[in-house]
Design a protein around this motif. Structure first.
Motif, PDB file in Angstrom:
ATOM      1  N   GLY A   1       0.852  -0.417 -10.287  1.00 38.66           N
ATOM      2  CA  GLY A   1       0.043   0.529 -11.087  1.00 38.66           C
ATOM      3  C   GLY A   1       0.179   0.597 -12.334  1.00 38.66           C
TER       4      GLY A   1
ATOM      5  N   LEU B   1       1.112  11.287  -5.266  1.00 41.90           N
ATOM      6  CA  LEU B   1       0.802   9.972  -4.832  1.00 41.90           C
ATOM      7  C   LEU B   1      -0.085   9.298  -5.825  1.00 41.90           C
ATOM      8  N   ALA B   2      -1.237   9.901  -6.323  1.00 46.02           N
ATOM      9  CA  ALA B   2      -1.885   9.137  -7.196  1.00 46.02           C
ATOM     10  C   ALA B   2      -1.468   9.204  -8.579  1.00 46.02           C
ATOM     11  N   ARG B   3      -0.667  10.070  -9.299  1.00 47.68           N
ATOM     12  CA  ARG B   3      -0.114   9.889 -10.257  1.00 47.68           C
ATOM     13  C   ARG B   3       1.102   8.791 -10.407  1.00 47.68           C
TER      14      ARG B   3
ATOM     15  N   VAL C   1      -1.023  14.665  -2.653  1.00 49.30           N
ATOM     16  CA  VAL C   1      -2.184  13.783  -2.989  1.00 49.30           C
ATOM     17  C   VAL C   1      -1.858  13.482  -4.577  1.00 49.30           C
ATOM     18  N   VAL C   2      -1.724  14.626  -5.483  1.00 51.03           N
ATOM     19  CA  VAL C   2      -1.907  14.364  -6.793  1.00 51.03           C
ATOM     20  C   VAL C   2      -0.392  13.566  -7.225  1.00 51.03           C
TER      21      VAL C   2
ATOM     22  N   THR D   1       0.903  -1.202  -0.165  1.00 48.59           N
ATOM     23  CA  THR D   1       0.006  -0.047   0.052  1.00 48.59           C
ATOM     24  C   THR D   1       0.969   1.408  -0.079  1.00 48.59           C
TER      25      THR D   1
ATOM     26  N   LYS E   1       6.082  11.231  -7.371  1.00 49.03           N
ATOM     27  CA  LYS E   1       5.621  11.633  -6.118  1.00 49.03           C
ATOM     28  C   LYS E   1       6.112  12.863  -5.537  1.00 49.03           C
TER      29      LYS E   1
ATOM     30  N   ASN F   1       1.117   5.990  -8.605  1.00 47.74           N
ATOM     31  CA  ASN F   1       0.702   4.636  -8.665  1.00 47.74           C
ATOM     32  C   ASN F   1      -0.339   4.378  -9.529  1.00 47.74           C
ATOM     33  N   SER F   2      -0.387   5.117 -10.643  1.00 47.86           N
ATOM     34  CA  SER F   2      -1.099   5.008 -11.840  1.00 47.86           C
ATOM     35  C   SER F   2      -0.327   5.335 -13.223  1.00 47.86           C
TER      36      SER F   2
ATOM     37  N   GLN G   1       8.715   6.261 -10.062  1.00 53.83           N
ATOM     38  CA  GLN G   1       7.632   6.575  -9.137  1.00 53.83           C
ATOM     39  C   GLN G   1       7.864   7.653  -8.088  1.00 53.83           C
TER      40      GLN G   1
END
Length: 184
Positions: free
Chosen positions: A67, A33-35, A30-31, A10, A162, A37-38, A158
């Motif tokens: 991701g 982290l989302a980017r 937040v952005v 996680t 981040k 992991n995707s 990644q």
């Protein structure tokens, strides 16, 4: 079953304030982290490094854990370009066109000795590193690199994603970098 075998991969929550029923942090965190992991990869494979990447995608190494399981074969639907193998000078404009068709933000991983520096092919027809035509974020050396090295390159990317500011792509420094490659 011990605690370490139960642990699920996680993402750690970014630094911030938390309490009973709430969590506050910076938008950049937040952005990022989302980017990170995707990331949707676009493989640009021309030779043996592409075969190693296929092994990375297979069940034993499983890049989906990070991701990146959705391969994009359209530059408009990808944000991570993986250039693998020997790039001939005649192919350089096509590589550049693929890069330019990708939407921002976009990142590039140069996989293998040939993509990084021309490899053993020090000839007039082989591009001596893709960084001559497009900016590169992560280099993965090797001839060909093992799947573990490719995964390490993705993990390094990644980490970079981040920590990247949401506004970095509109900064004068980034615009100057693109201008140095004659990319508008």
């Amino acid at each position: 079953m011990n605690d370490s075998s139960k642990k699920i991969n996680t993402a750690d929550a970014p630094e911030g304030y938390s309490g009973e029923g709430f969590f506050a942090t910076k938008l950049d965190s937040v952005v990022g982290l989302a980017r990170a992991n995707s990331l949707w990869p676009l493989p640009f494979a021309t030779s043996c490094c592409g075969i190693e990447f296929m092994a990375t995608m297979a069940s034993h190494y499983d890049v989906a854990r990070f991701g990146s399981e959705r391969m994009s074969f359209s530059p408009r639907q990808a944000d991570m370009l993986l250039v693998m193998g020997t790039i001939a000078k005649k192919m350089a404009p096509i590589l550049r066109q693929v890069y330019e068709q990708m939407a921002e933000p976009r990142w590039v991983i140069s996989v293998g000795a040939c993509a990084c520096s021309g490899g053993i092919f020090d000839t007039y027809s082989v591009l001596q590193g893709i960084d001559k035509v497009i900016p590169v974020d992560v280099y993965v050396p090797g001839c060909p690199p093992r799947p573990e090295q490719i995964l390490d390159g993705i993990l390094r990317l990644q980490d970079l994603v981040k920590t990247e500011s949401v506004r970095r792509r509109s900064s004068p420094e980034y615009q100057e970098l693109l201008a140095s490659y004659n990319i508008t």
